[in-house]
Design a protein around this motif. Sequence first.
Motif, mmCIF file in Angstrom:
data_model
loop_
_atom_site.group_PDB
_atom_site.id
_atom_site.type_symbol
_atom_site.label_atom_id
_atom_site.label_comp_id
_atom_site.label_asym_id
_atom_site.label_seq_id
_atom_site.Cartn_x
_atom_site.Cartn_y
_atom_site.Cartn_z
ATOM 1 N N THR A 107 0.829 -1.199 0.000
ATOM 2 C CA THR A 107 0.000 0.000 0.000
ATOM 3 C C THR A 107 0.867 1.255 0.000
ATOM 4 O O THR A 107 1.983 1.257 0.527
ATOM 5 N N VAL A 108 0.347 2.296 -0.609
ATOM 6 C CA VAL A 108 0.979 3.614 -0.584
ATOM 7 C C VAL A 108 -0.058 4.619 -0.095
ATOM 8 O O VAL A 108 -1.174 4.680 -0.617
ATOM 9 N N HIS A 109 0.316 5.397 0.918
ATOM 10 C CA HIS A 109 -0.569 6.409 1.477
ATOM 11 C C HIS A 109 -0.387 7.712 0.706
ATOM 12 O O HIS A 109 0.728 8.217 0.581
ATOM 13 N N ILE A 110 -1.498 8.260 0.180
ATOM 14 C CA ILE A 110 -1.452 9.501 -0.591
ATOM 15 C C ILE A 110 -2.414 10.502 0.050
ATOM 16 O O ILE A 110 -3.581 10.608 -0.346
ATOM 17 N N PRO A 111 -1.961 11.247 1.052
ATOM 18 C CA PRO A 111 -2.851 12.202 1.735
ATOM 19 C C PRO A 111 -3.038 13.475 0.923
ATOM 20 O O PRO A 111 -2.166 13.863 0.134
ATOM 21 N N TYR A 112 -4.179 14.122 1.111
ATOM 22 C CA TYR A 112 -4.394 15.430 0.501
ATOM 23 C C TYR A 112 -3.400 16.436 1.103
ATOM 24 O O TYR A 112 -3.038 16.332 2.276
ATOM 25 N N PRO A 113 -2.987 17.418 0.315
ATOM 26 C CA PRO A 113 -2.043 18.406 0.851
ATOM 27 C C PRO A 113 -2.707 19.343 1.855
ATOM 28 O O PRO A 113 -3.903 19.634 1.766
ATOM 29 N N GLY A 114 -1.904 19.817 2.829
ATOM 30 C CA GLY A 114 -2.406 20.797 3.789
ATOM 31 C C GLY A 114 -3.593 20.287 4.572
ATOM 32 O O GLY A 114 -3.652 19.131 4.992
ATOM 33 N N LYS A 115 -4.576 21.163 4.756
ATOM 34 C CA LYS A 115 -5.773 20.827 5.522
ATOM 35 C C LYS A 115 -6.979 20.573 4.629
ATOM 36 O O LYS A 115 -8.127 20.613 5.080
ATOM 37 N N TYR A 116 -6.728 20.320 3.339
ATOM 38 C CA TYR A 116 -7.831 20.071 2.414
ATOM 39 C C TYR A 116 -8.535 18.762 2.772
ATOM 40 O O TYR A 116 -7.917 17.791 3.208
ATOM 41 N N GLU A 117 -9.855 18.767 2.544
ATOM 42 C CA GLU A 117 -10.673 17.613 2.895
ATOM 43 C C GLU A 117 -11.809 17.463 1.898
ATOM 44 O O GLU A 117 -12.447 18.443 1.515
ATOM 45 N N GLY A 118 -12.047 16.243 1.474
ATOM 46 C CA GLY A 118 -13.176 15.952 0.609
ATOM 47 C C GLY A 118 -14.320 15.343 1.406
ATOM 48 O O GLY A 118 -14.257 15.257 2.634
ATOM 49 N N ARG A 119 -15.364 14.925 0.706
ATOM 50 C CA ARG A 119 -16.504 14.269 1.358
ATOM 51 C C ARG A 119 -16.996 13.126 0.469
ATOM 52 O O ARG A 119 -16.982 13.228 -0.760
ATOM 53 N N SER A 120 -17.451 12.064 1.124
ATOM 54 C CA SER A 120 -18.120 10.975 0.401
ATOM 55 C C SER A 120 -19.460 10.710 1.088
ATOM 56 O O SER A 120 -19.589 10.883 2.306
ATOM 57 N N GLU A 130 7.306 15.427 -2.980
ATOM 58 C CA GLU A 130 6.623 16.075 -4.098
ATOM 59 C C GLU A 130 6.063 15.060 -5.091
ATOM 60 O O GLU A 130 5.163 15.382 -5.869
ATOM 61 N N CYS A 131 6.587 13.843 -5.077
ATOM 62 C CA CYS A 131 6.067 12.790 -5.962
ATOM 63 C C CYS A 131 4.668 12.344 -5.542
ATOM 64 O O CYS A 131 3.976 11.660 -6.305
ATOM 65 N N ILE A 132 4.262 12.714 -4.328
ATOM 66 C CA ILE A 132 2.885 12.501 -3.874
ATOM 67 C C ILE A 132 2.124 13.818 -3.843
ATOM 68 O O ILE A 132 0.998 13.921 -4.332
ATOM 69 N N ASN A 133 2.747 14.857 -3.287
ATOM 70 C CA ASN A 133 2.063 16.147 -3.128
ATOM 71 C C ASN A 133 1.610 16.733 -4.462
ATOM 72 O O ASN A 133 0.499 17.260 -4.574
ATOM 73 N N GLY A 134 2.474 16.647 -5.474
ATOM 74 C CA GLY A 134 2.121 17.190 -6.787
ATOM 75 C C GLY A 134 0.937 16.483 -7.415
ATOM 76 O O GLY A 134 -0.089 17.112 -7.730
ATOM 77 N N PRO A 135 1.014 15.141 -7.601
ATOM 78 C CA PRO A 135 -0.116 14.432 -8.205
ATOM 79 C C PRO A 135 -1.414 14.549 -7.421
ATOM 80 O O PRO A 135 -2.485 14.706 -8.009
ATOM 81 N N VAL A 136 -1.341 14.478 -6.064
ATOM 82 C CA VAL A 136 -2.593 14.507 -5.308
ATOM 83 C C VAL A 136 -3.197 15.915 -5.288
ATOM 84 O O VAL A 136 -4.430 16.065 -5.163
ATOM 85 N N SER A 137 -2.382 16.952 -5.424
ATOM 86 C CA SER A 137 -2.944 18.300 -5.528
ATOM 87 C C SER A 137 -3.685 18.471 -6.846
ATOM 88 O O SER A 137 -4.659 19.228 -6.927
ATOM 89 N N LEU A 138 -3.260 17.740 -7.879
ATOM 90 C CA LEU A 138 -3.977 17.733 -9.156
ATOM 91 C C LEU A 138 -5.260 16.918 -9.028
ATOM 92 O O LEU A 138 -6.327 17.322 -9.496
ATOM 93 N N LEU A 139 -5.144 15.754 -8.404
ATOM 94 C CA LEU A 139 -6.291 14.864 -8.227
ATOM 95 C C LEU A 139 -7.388 15.522 -7.404
ATOM 96 O O LEU A 139 -8.583 15.387 -7.704
ATOM 97 N N SER A 140 -6.988 16.258 -6.363
ATOM 98 C CA SER A 140 -7.961 16.892 -5.476
ATOM 99 C C SER A 140 -8.539 18.173 -6.062
ATOM 100 O O SER A 140 -9.438 18.772 -5.478
ATOM 101 N N ALA A 141 -8.021 18.604 -7.225
ATOM 102 C CA ALA A 141 -8.475 19.826 -7.912
ATOM 103 C C ALA A 141 -8.198 21.077 -7.088
ATOM 104 O O ALA A 141 -8.895 22.081 -7.235
ATOM 105 N N THR A 142 -7.182 21.018 -6.232
ATOM 106 C CA THR A 142 -6.780 22.208 -5.484
ATOM 107 C C THR A 142 -5.667 22.972 -6.185
ATOM 108 O O THR A 142 -5.428 24.139 -5.881
ATOM 109 N N THR A 143 -4.982 22.307 -7.116
ATOM 110 C CA THR A 143 -3.952 22.962 -7.932
ATOM 111 C C THR A 143 -4.244 22.659 -9.391
ATOM 112 O O THR A 143 -3.670 21.729 -9.963
ATOM 113 N N PRO A 144 -5.162 23.379 -10.015
ATOM 114 C CA PRO A 144 -5.508 23.099 -11.412
ATOM 115 C C PRO A 144 -4.432 23.611 -12.362
ATOM 116 O O PRO A 144 -4.366 24.797 -12.652
ATOM 117 N N SER A 145 -3.588 22.710 -12.847
ATOM 118 C CA SER A 145 -2.483 23.110 -13.715
ATOM 119 C C SER A 145 -2.155 22.000 -14.700
ATOM 120 O O SER A 145 -1.516 21.003 -14.335
#
Length: 539
Positions: free
Chosen positions: A90-103, A393-408
């Motif tokens: 398993t690989v843990h990929i947390p959202y950056p900072g204090k960002y939080e989603g909902r399900s 950054e190999c996690i922070n970069g991709p997950v910031s894209l996935l979470s739509a907090t860094t649209p680039s």
Amino acid sequence: MASSKNYDVIIVGAGIAGCALAHGLSTAPRDKPLRIALVERSLAEPDRIVGELLQPGGVIALKRLGLESCLEGIDAIPVNGYCVVKDGQTVHIPYPGKYEGRSFHHGRFIMKLREAAMKAKGVDVIEGSVTELIQTKNSRRILGASVTKKGENGAEDTKYSLYADLVIVADGCFSNFRNQVMGKTSCKPVTKSHFVGAVLEDAKLPIPHHGTVALVKGFGPVLLYQISEHDTRILIDVKQPLPDDLKGHIINNIIPQLPSNLHQPIYTALEKDRLRRMPNSFLPPIKQGARHSKEGAILIGDSWNMRHPLTGGGMTVALNDVVVLRDLLVSLPDFKNWKAMKSTLHDWHWSRKPLASTVNILSVALYDLFGADSDELQVLRTGCFKYFELGGECINGPVSLLSATTPSPALLAYHFFSVAFYAIWVMFTHPVEVPTQSPPKSISNGNGHASGNGHANGVKPVLKRPSIIQYPALCIKSILVFWTACVVFGPLVWSEVRWWSPLDTSKRNHVLINALLPFVVLAVAVSGVVPGTEFLSIR
């Protein structure tokens, strides 16, 4: 007898985009409040297997619309990131900072949005089926919608004719009016696979409050996330053509490769719950307001733009589209003025691009890697998993894209090709699975079901590092791997850059000529054929 009523805006479909837009337009500051009709075929709570995970970027958009309260009182679960599972690791990929989603349960969220729309000033929520869009005699402009409400207890159906300066179609992925609005430029969604879903009771995920993506060897990925205190959604990607025996496919091919603590909840769900499926479709956005599309109407949500639901980005894109469109429509005094509306649609198309294109490209690219069906894609999938293992950054970069907090899109391209190059490095330097002399046998758990430890067939593979003798062949394979990465990423980027329909050949030719004309003029000038340009010629 049919009756008619006039509004400023008619919205067809009271789903995510429709409800959010109705509320957003109602609460937007205008000199004159808008009269809005929100029409939905059935106002009963919907029951769907997708649209249950809202990324942090979607939560942000919801707050900008003043609808964050819709996440309360529905037993929604905080989502703090992802966990990727592959071969028991398993690989843990947390959202950056204090960002939080909902399900959450999709239907509960929809009912909250509809409740907010009903309370919004100037919004009439109408239960009825839109049977057709009313057009002018020359069929160039949409004037309104014909609505039919079924009579109760054998009573006659009631028919309405609703008219408005602007009709917004938000009737989802199976849109009945996409072709009518877009005309000749309308494209058909492409479906490569289906999500087969069920609800697991009291299942324990590898990391609580995280979405789980399990990479299954030989088949598409499996997505799991908690949607209430006791319910967990499982979505199993099944490629076309669908097998005749879906349950047998899941029991024999999928479950043995999942974490063992999930096996029994899945078996229970298969026995108690019916399997449901939804198409995973891709529909790139086409700029609206073009010459072949109808005046007076706009598409929004899945009726216009779809991406693979693996990354859970659909609702996020829809809500962001609503925010951008609402802000643009607020400054438009007259919705009848289609020349001004075309300019607004142009601005909307490009203003939404950073977030929408990032989510759209990432969803399909990630699915192609996670659902690898070729040797080269399997190399990229392994490289992607190893890339995440590097952390930082190999996690922070991709997950910031996935979470739509860094649209680039540029950052997305950087990480995608970083994965490609790292995958090639991994291919040379890391141990790989070698075939055994005899195929492993499935292990029974005593209940007639196959069990496993996260590996295919429940057997741990034999690994061996490549030898120097294999390097020449690996060099050739490296070229194929990089080419495959380009083939995956390039067309997706082009589908976002291209603003016209691929069916609009005249527009394509016009753009091509305009792009080539400067080079043709320069070539003629340099050759000295045109009098007076001899000084430019090369001797």
